[in-house]
Write a protein that holds these residues in place. Structure first.
Motif, mmCIF file in Angstrom:
data_model
loop_
_atom_site.group_PDB
_atom_site.id
_atom_site.type_symbol
_atom_site.label_atom_id
_atom_site.label_comp_id
_atom_site.label_asym_id
_atom_site.label_seq_id
_atom_site.Cartn_x
_atom_site.Cartn_y
_atom_site.Cartn_z
ATOM 1 N N MET A 54 10.612 -16.140 -10.969
ATOM 2 C CA MET A 54 10.119 -14.847 -10.516
ATOM 3 C C MET A 54 8.632 -14.772 -10.742
ATOM 4 S SD MET A 54 12.937 -11.989 -11.607
ATOM 5 C CE MET A 54 12.782 -12.348 -13.344
ATOM 6 N N THR A 55 7.992 -13.907 -9.975
ATOM 7 C CA THR A 55 6.563 -13.665 -10.153
ATOM 8 C C THR A 55 6.364 -12.592 -11.216
ATOM 9 O OG1 THR A 55 6.520 -11.968 -8.459
ATOM 10 C CG2 THR A 55 6.150 -14.254 -7.733
ATOM 11 N N GLU A 56 5.084 -12.372 -11.564
ATOM 12 C CA GLU A 56 4.749 -11.369 -12.583
ATOM 13 C C GLU A 56 5.148 -9.972 -12.122
ATOM 14 O OE1 GLU A 56 0.871 -9.928 -15.232
ATOM 15 O OE2 GLU A 56 0.689 -11.477 -13.685
ATOM 16 N N ASP A 57 4.901 -9.689 -10.889
ATOM 17 C CA ASP A 57 5.255 -8.357 -10.385
ATOM 18 C C ASP A 57 6.760 -8.145 -10.429
ATOM 19 O OD1 ASP A 57 2.613 -7.795 -10.000
ATOM 20 O OD2 ASP A 57 2.604 -8.377 -7.871
ATOM 21 N N GLN A 58 7.506 -9.197 -10.098
ATOM 22 C CA GLN A 58 8.962 -9.048 -10.125
ATOM 23 C C GLN A 58 9.461 -8.757 -11.546
ATOM 24 O OE1 GLN A 58 9.892 -12.860 -8.355
ATOM 25 N NE2 GLN A 58 10.469 -11.897 -6.399
ATOM 26 N N PHE A 59 8.904 -9.478 -12.493
ATOM 27 C CA PHE A 59 9.263 -9.189 -13.884
ATOM 28 C C PHE A 59 8.897 -7.761 -14.266
ATOM 29 C CE2 PHE A 59 9.265 -13.894 -14.674
ATOM 30 C CZ PHE A 59 10.552 -13.952 -15.174
#
Length: 1673
Positions: A244-249
């Motif tokens: 996952m990307t940072e935004d998804q986290f």
């Protein structure tokens, strides 16, 4: 990927159900071996819980063995361990040990079976989740760690197991979450595929987690998950497959963040709040970079601010807030304006208020708050400064100080985003507080000004900032110099303000490139005017920096000429004077000397261009000197000399100008600016005198000197000495000018002998006459000390010495004036002596000065040194003695006599005190010269004794140097005398002993010179004595004395003491008895005056003289003993006391009676030294027994006839002594003697003597004249317990205790014998009881007691006779007297006691003792019957007291029991008649004894006396019948018994059995008996009954109410029984009148009985009237 991760391997799940089943044993040997090793580990674990950790070695070894075995066969060992885990009821410690071993095995490299791993995962997971008790947490923890260890190589198996128990909307076990967090932390990249589903599942559990513990676990796990994600994102390139990307986290995290903040953060549990806050920080690290989520995070800031009001540690909330604010600055995302003010307020309040006690991180929190405000200042400067402005408008000090501190932090922030406008706004806020005078606010403003300069905003403080610093510098200095003691706290605050101000000045002067002239001038004025000199160092440094900048042309705006190197200054002389004076104390104020020297060097061209080159050379040398030293190593005088030399060299450069005179004026003006005393002012006087001496214009110098004289406060010692020094230094170059000024001053103050008007010149400090005179004297002498020698010879006699004598003689001559006079004389004489070639100069005023000094010495107190006058006078005499004309022999003798007192007491000075050493050395040398001149010019033997007496107190001094000097002087005098004259000194009788007694202890002095000198003095005294007495002193003794002197040079004190003893033995034969006494008296007198060694020598000499001469001293014993006893109390050392006491015992052995009397004549209470003497006696048991005999003799002598003394021993033995002291001494000896000694030979004597003494204390001679007279020597009232009675009883108790007869001791206590003996009223009863108990329990001492008793009975002392007879009473009741053949003498003594009529008690006791013969020797009663009957009957027939007659009847009763009728003889009639006569006695005792004796007579009577006794019975019958109802029960009982013993004498059998056979009361039976008797008599002998009636009527007047009642009743009975014929013959009218009189009786019973009898009488009258009509005649 998440969906793939949620799929479960069906095969694995199906197989997992079987994994928990117990393993079948594969290798029982391995299992049992592992089990045994585990047992060892369990046992060692139990031991290490209670013992030392060292016992853990076996446990470790067992674990290592299992682990090593697993390296070869891991599956077998693991299966065995897994099987151990499946054993039922396994202990927690066993599980922990197994899991720890499994973790060690898992960490080893090696392949393990898949099924074994699966089984271990299943079992560990189950035991991790099965938590029922507190102990299970430890198991769960190690099981969790085991799963984590397995995950490193079998991650999928472990993860599948955990995910299987992590189900949505179902709250899992806490250790499942804990283990997942550990897996995430240890396996970041493997865990990432499961992160999303894990977070989503945990989010579904949040609403179900209601317990605080579970919430903490989830928060901690979230903190770990977020940190894992951050690590993953930072190393994303290392991941094989990004998840996952940072935004998804961030999107997945935000719901949890929102739930945490809105729900869990409001939980009441502080631990939960803390866990939530800690988890927010890593969450925000992922949320804040997201633009969409950032603004949503801002919405929850109020919830975070609200937590500041709770109990949570503020630091953690502030850290979160700082993270949000810094993210806002970094991302340029503004916080909503509506949130700014709450943020400002909450943070500001924490800065301005004191943190709560429970806040542990308040300082860290303040640092975080500062970062928050700096971040706010970057983004919102206008809003923040507006808020600050509103806060400083408030008057609270804490708010202002906190606000200013935050502004300083904002200014100090090194941030390019901090623009000029922010600084401008901050300065506006600061300016609004400039008028605040509170210390903390001022310091805060000053720190902001300094910070502005440091931050590069120098231009912003010019004007307002520099002015404020200048004002604060002046204000703080003023407050510190005018501080008051009662405002200590304010002074501390003001010191802090001043320090901050100085720091700010230093910053400004070192940083600002352009300085205003106003600030420069203010700093210079500060140096010239301030009284607070502690701040001068930084100011001088600052001025030096500014001056260097200006001189080098760095500042062109101030208009200063840089090329000429000049700066604007005040008057150069004024600045130089100021700096010179301040440099005299160079280390004050953080080393101001170096700073001022550097300032002088920098300003040299501006101060004095002519001195500049010289200063360039000398100032660095002065600086070097100061740098090489410290305030602890420098020398004040050396430094001042350097400054004076610097001043001299400087003034030489200006010679020919008025520069030095102007400098003198400035120095003179500086005098008032410094306190007295001070180092600065002292140097100022010195510099002023030196400068004035170099002046060329004498008239102007005179003006300055005269002005100085007028303005000096002469009452101030420091100022007075300073002016004197100034005048002396000025006289070096201006002597005539100085003398003219002094003369002019004396004239102007209008001095005269009648008036003194000097006080008119000074109103602030009125001068005292003596103070000014003393100053003038010392001024003249100081002028003589400093002026040129040729000028001195011209002026020394006049005016200098003449003026000194005049001023001293015309004053009141107090101590200060005397000291000034001595100082003047010393200075003048030293000045004259300093002249190299005085030729034949004659000091004309020497005689006058000497007379004045001698008068001063004589006026001094002789016993103490009250002032320095004595030592100064001796110094003056010492100086004058060297000048011409020299003293005559008479003057020298007088001066020596006076000087001895003044010099010997002077203690030798220390090595570091040169001035005192000089004074001391001069005085000693003068004394020695005077002594030598005296003895050479005049040899007067009569003065020797006076000189020795003068030296005595110094010879006995406790100070070693005084003894040494005194003994040396004594020896010097004796040697001069012996060498100069051959005639002996005639000494008075005993004087030789006094002189030797003074010197003898010094033969053991600790100083060798003192010992040897004392021996030499003793030799000289022996020579004089031998020549006077023509003694046989020969060469042998002289040689022995010489050997002793050689031994005295040794350092061993034992050898020295032995030598001193030998000297005593050598000289002892040369003394006669009177000289021995005087010697011992002198030695005793001086004990304690010096040290222990001297005291030992003194008592050694006393012991030797007593041993060698004791037999010759019979007439002198009392004097010697008196001398020892007088001084014994002041002797402190036990050894010295012991030797003196041994001397007393030695005297007692040879002269016991004299010593005993002397000791007993000491006062009471017995002092400790006297007690110690008797204790020493008690240690020698034979001697102690001898002394006890002597003490007993002293007590017994009071009870024996006094004899005439035929020897001196008899005189002392018969001397009167205090019996109380004697008793105290006997008791002390008995108490301290050997406890095993029972005093078998002394017990009877002691006991008997104590009883006699106790009896005398109760008797009439208790306060004998001797005792009264002797009590006058008592120092005060005696203690309450120190009485003859109490001391005697305590001595008897101690005696009985020493006897060790427990029955006797117990009986005495139980029967309260001691209490009886203590009281006079019961004393005799106590004596009798004591004698009785002694007969019962101490039979072996009875013979001696009987002998003592017999002796005491013959004593002339009444108390002795009485006490002895009381003892005899008990002894007569025992066969002891008869057995010891003492009965006859005792009876004779008792006969004498019974026959005397002087003492009733003795008579009673004698009769009682005679009566007790019937008990102790009943067979002897008949032998002594005539004596016994005669004494008893004589006591009854005489005028004896009741007690005597009662005792006589008691005695008769006892002896009648042993006699028959024929033995009594003719005494029977007398006894019977006397006995019946006491029937009606008023004394109950008499009646009792009479009735008892009458009853005994009734038993004894035989045929020959029966008729006589029958008549006695008839004559006493009425009394017997009446007294049967006697008010005394014992009398009534005795009377009743006697009456029935006499009934048979009537001859009527019916009467004998008419009483005592019914159950009626005694009174009723008595009435019946009386009725029967009267009835029989009325029938048979009515005439007798008529007589009874008449006799009964007489009893109606008895004093006893019961007898009157009985008489009335008996009269009624008789009237009833008599016939009318006989009644007619009776005086019934008289009977009626008697009965009627009884109607007025006070007793109701009497009245009733009389009324009843009257009724009987009336009934009889009526009966007669009826029988005879004519009535009664």
């Amino acid at each position: 990927m998440e969906e793939a991760a949620t799929e479960v391997n069906e095969d694995v799940l199906e197989e997992a159900e079987h994994l928990l089943e117990p393993l079948e044993p594969e290798d029982d040997g391995t299992f049992f071996q592992v089990t045994n090793l585990l047992n060892i580990m369990d046992s060692e674990s139990a031991k290490t819980d209670t013992t030392e950790p060292g016992l853990d070695m076996r446990k470790t070894l067992a674990s290592v063995i299992i682990t090593e075995k697993a390296t070869t066969d891991p599956c077998m060992v693991m299966n065995a361990l897994i099987r151990c885990l499946q054993v039922p009821e396994i202990s927690t410690q066993r599980k922990v040990n197994v899991y720890n071993i499994l973790q060690d095995i898992i960490q080893q490299e090696g392949e393990m079976e898949e099924r074994c791993i699966q089984r271990l995962v299943a079992i560990a997971s189950k035991q991790m989740r099965d938590i029922t008790e507190v102990e299970d947490f430890e198991t769960a923890e190690v099981a969790s760690e085991t799963l984590v260890a397995l995950s490193r190589n079998h991650f999928s198996l472990v993860m599948y197991e955990l995910q299987h128990h992590l189900k949505p909307l179902s709250l899992t076990d806490e250790f499942v979450i804990v283990t997942l967090a550990k897996l995430a932390n240890g396996n970041v990249f493997e865990f990432m595929p499961y992160m999303g589903i894990t977070l989503a599942t945990i989010f579904t559990m949040l609403r179900l987690a209601n317990e605080a513990k579970m919430r903490q676990v989830i928060c901690s796990a979230m903190e770990t998950f977020c940190e894992t994600v951050q690590f993953y994102l930072r190393h994303l390139e290392d991941s094989l497959y990004p998840v996952m990307t940072e935004d998804q986290f961030a999107v997945k995290l935000f719901p949890m963040y929102r739930y945490f903040v809105t729900v869990w953060l409001r939980h009441q549990d502080v631990e939960v709040k803390l866990a939530v806050i800690k988890s927010l920080k890593p969450m925000l690290s992922l949320l804040l970079p997201n633009d969409d989520l950032r603004e949503q995070v801002y919405d929850y800031i109020p919830l975070l601010l609200a937590e500041f009001q709770g109990s949570l540690e503020a630091l953690f909330i502030t850290q979160i807030l700082r993270q949000i604010l810094e993210a806002s600055v970094t991302t340029n995302t503004p916080i909503p304006p509506m949130l700014l003010h709450p943020i400002f307020t909450e943070l500001h309040v924490q800065v301005c208020t004191k943190a709560p006690v429970q806040q542990q991180f308040s300082s860290q929190n303040l640092m975080e708050i500062v970062h928050c405000f700096v971040a706010l200042a970057r983004s919102y400067p206008k809003e923040l400064m507006k808020f600050f402005f509103s806060q400083v408008e408030m008057s609270k000090e804490a708010v202002r100080v906190g606000t200013l501190a935050l502004i300083r932090a904002v200014v100090s922030a090194d941030d390019p985003k901090m623009n000029i406008k922010t600084i401008y706004l901050a300065i506006r806020v600061v300016k609004n507080t400039l008028s605040d005078t509170r210390s903390k606010v001022r310091m805060a403003i000053l720190r902001i000004i300094g910070q502005l300069v440091l931050s590069g905003f120098q231009e912003k403080i010019k004007g307002w900032g520099l002015k404020y610093v200048s004002v604060q510098l002046t204000l703080s200095t003023y407050k510190l110099t005018n501080r008051r003691e009662c405002f200590y706290q304010r002074d501390l605050e003001e010191k802090m303000v001043h320090k901050v101000t100085m720091d700010t000045v230093k910053i400004i002067t070192s940083s600002i490139s352009g300085m205003t002239n106003e600030f420069w001038v203010r700093l210079l004025c500060y140096i010239m005017e301030t009284d607070y000199t502690e701040a001068l160092t930084p100011i001088c440094i600052s001025l030096t920096n500014l001056a260097e900048n200006q001189i080098h042309g760095k500042d062109t705006e101030a208009g200063m000429a840089g090329k000429s190197k000049h700066v604007d200054l005040p008057a150069p002389q004024k600045l130089l004077a100021r700096l010179l004076v301040l440099m005299s104390s160079p280390y004050k104020g953080e080393g101001r000397g170096i700073a001022m020297l550097n300032l002088l060097r920098t300003l040299s061209q501006s101060i004095a261009p002519s001195m500049a080159d010289m200063w360039e050379q000398e100032i660095p040398l002065l600086v070097q000197y100061l740098e090489e030293h410290t305030e602890f190593t420098w020398n004040q005088k050396a430094w001042e000399d350097k400054l004076i030399q610097f001043l001299r060299n400087s003034l030489k450069k200006t010679r020919g100008t008025s520069w030095s005179l102007r400098l003198s004026k400035e120095l003179n003006n500086q005098l008032e600016t410094f306190d007295s005393p001070s180092l600065e002012k002292g140097f100022l006087y010195r510099a002023l005198g030196f400068t004035l001496g170099m002046g060329l214009e004498a008239d102007r110098v005179e003006v300055l000197l005269l002005e100085l004289l007028y303005k000096t406060d002469y009452s101030n010692d420091f100022d007075r000495e300073g002016v004197i020094l100034c005048f002396g230094l000025c006289a070096r170059g201006q002597v005539k000018t100085v003398l003219n000024v002094l003369h002019d001053f004396e004239e102007r103050i209008q001095e005269s002998e009648q008036s003194w008007q000097i006080g008119a010149w000074r109103k602030d400090h009125p001068w005292r006459r003596e103070t000014v005179k003393s100053a003038l004297m010392v001024m003249y002498s100081c002028v003589s000390s400093y002026c040129h020698p040729q000028m001195l010879l011209t002026h020394v006699d006049s005016p200098i010495t003449a003026k000194i004598i005049h001023h001293y003689s015309s004053s009141c001559q107090d101590i200060s004036l005397k000291m000034a006079f001595m100082k003047s004389v010393v200075q003048v004489t030293k000045a004259i002596k300093s002249i190299q070639d005085p030729e034949d100069f004659q000091f004309t005023h020497k005689s006058a000065l000497t007379s004045l000094i001698v008068a001063i010495i004589k006026a001094e107190p002789p016993d103490h040194l009250a002032s320095p006058v004595r030592s100064m006078a001796m110094d003056a005499v010492s100086q004058l003695s060297t000048l011409k004309p020299f003293y005559s022999s008479e003057e020298s003798m007088e001066l020596m006599d006076i000087s001895i007192h003044a010099i010997i007491s002077l203690q030798p000075p220390g090595e570091d005190n040169e001035s005192v050493k000089t004074l001391y050395a001069n005085a000693l040398s003068s004394l020695k010269r005077l002594m030598e001149g005296l003895l050479k010019r005049q040899l007067d033997p009569r003065g020797l004794q006076e000189t020795v007496h003068l030296l005595e107190k110094w010879i006995l001094s406790e100070k070693e140097w005084e003894r040494e000097k005194a003994m040396t002087l004594h020896l010097h005098l004796m040697q001069i005398y012996v060498q100069s004259i051959g005639v002996c000194i005639p000494l008075k009788l005993g004087q030789f002993g006094i002189l030797v007694g003074l010197i003898a202890p010094c033969t053991c002095d600790v100083h060798r010179r003192t010992r040897l000198a004392s021996t030499d003095v003793l030799s000289s005294l022996l020579d004089l004595h031998v020549s006077q007495t023509c003694s046989l002193w020969g060469a042998t003794k002289e040689q022995e004395l010489k050997k002793c002197k050689e031994d005295l040079q040794d350092t061993d004190m034992d050898k020295i003491s032995s030598a001193s003893s030998r000297i005593a033995k050598v000289v002892c034969p040369e003394f006669n008895c009177d000289e021995v006494v005087s010697l011992i008296q002198k030695l005793c007198e001086n004990i304690g005056a010096m040290d222990l060694q001297h005291d030992r020598a003194a008592v050694t000499w006393i012991g030797i003289f007593l041993q060698m001469r004791v037999k010759e001293l019979e007439d002198k014993v009392a004097e010697i003993l008196g001398a020892i006893l007088v001084h014994l109390p002041v002797v402190d050392h036990p050894e010295v006391r012991r030797h003196l006491i041994e001397g007393i015992l030695l005297l007692a052995h040879y002269h016991q009676e004299t010593v005993l009397t002397s000791l007993l004549r000491q006062p009471l209470p017995m002092e400790s030294h006297l007690t110690e003497v008797w204790l020493a006696v008690a240690e020698n048991v034979p001697f102690a027994r001898t002394m006890l005999h002597g003490l007993l003799g002293r007590l017994q002598s009071r009870f024996t006839a006094r004899i005439n003394a035929i020897s001196k021993a008899d005189i002392w033995r018969l001397a009167a002594v205090d019996p109380l002291m004697t008793l105290c001494t006997i008791r002390l000896l008995m108490e301290k003697m050997d406890q095993d000694d029972k005093f078998p030979d002394l017990f009877p004597d002691l006991l008997y003597t104590f009883l006699l003494q106790l009896g005398s204390s109760h008797g009439p001679e208790a306060a004998s004249p001797v005792l009264k007279t002797w009590r006058l020597v008592h120092t005060g009232s005696l203690p309450q317990e120190m009485t003859l009675q109490r001391i005697t009883i305590k001595s008897m108790q101690l005696l009985v205790k020493r006897l060790k007869r427990e029955p006797l001791e117990q009986a005495l206590e139980e029967q309260s014998v001691w209490s009886l003996l203590e009281t006079g009223g019961t004393f005799l009863a106590g004596v009798s009881l004591m004698a009785r108990l002694c007969m019962q329990n101490a039979e072996s001492y009875m013979q001696r007691l009987a002998e003592l008793m017999l002796t005491g009975m013959g004593s002339e002392v009444l108390s002795c006779c009485v006490s002895s007879t009381a003892i005899c009473v008990e002894f007569m009741s025992d066969p002891v007297l008869h057995q010891e053949k003492l009965l006859r003498p005792v009876v004779l003594m008792l006969e004498k006691g019974a026959g005397q009529d002087k003492d009733e008690t003795l008579q009673v006791l004698s009769l009682r003792a005679l009566g007790n013969m019937a008990l102790g020797a009943p067979r002897k009663v008949k032998q002594y019957r005539k004596l016994l009957l005669e004494k008893c009957l004589g006591s009854l027939q005489g005028q004896a007291s009741c007690s005597v007659m009662a005792e006589a009847m008691e005695t008769l009763t006892k002896i009648l029991a042993e006699l028959r009728e024929g033995d009594i003889g003719s005494s029977f009639e007398g006894v019977s008649e006397q006995c019946r006569a006491f029937f009606d006695s008023e004394s109950e005792l008499m009646r009792l004894k009479a009735f008892t004796l009458f009853g005994k007579l009734a038993k004894v009577v035989g045929i020959s006396k029966k008729h006589f006794f029958k008549g006695e019975v008839k004559r006493g019958w009425v009394s017997l019948m009446l007294h049967c109802q006697d008010p005394c029960p014992s009398v009534a009982q005795a009377c009743l018994a006697t009456m029935f013993q006499c009934v048979h004498f009537w001859g009527w059998k019916s009467l004998e059995s008419s009483f005592g056979h019914s159950n009626d009361s005694i009174n009723d039976q008595m009435t019946v008996f009386q009725t029967n008797v009267c009835s029989v008599l009325a029938q048979k002998k009515p005439a007798i009954l008529c007589g009874f009636l008449v006799e009964t009527t007489t009893f109606m007047k008895s004093n006893l109410s019961r007898i009157r009642i009985s008489a009335c009743a008996l009269a009624g009975i008789i009237v009833k029984q008599l016939s009318a014929h006989y009644l007619k013959k009776m005086d019934l009218v008289g009977l009626r009148n008697s009965l009627q009189d009884l109607q007025l009786d006070s007793d109701a019973g009497v009245r009733r009985a009389a009324l009843e009898t009257l009724k009987v009488l009336d009934n009889c009258n009526q009966h007669w009237l009826l029988a005879s009509p004519r009535g009664l005649p």
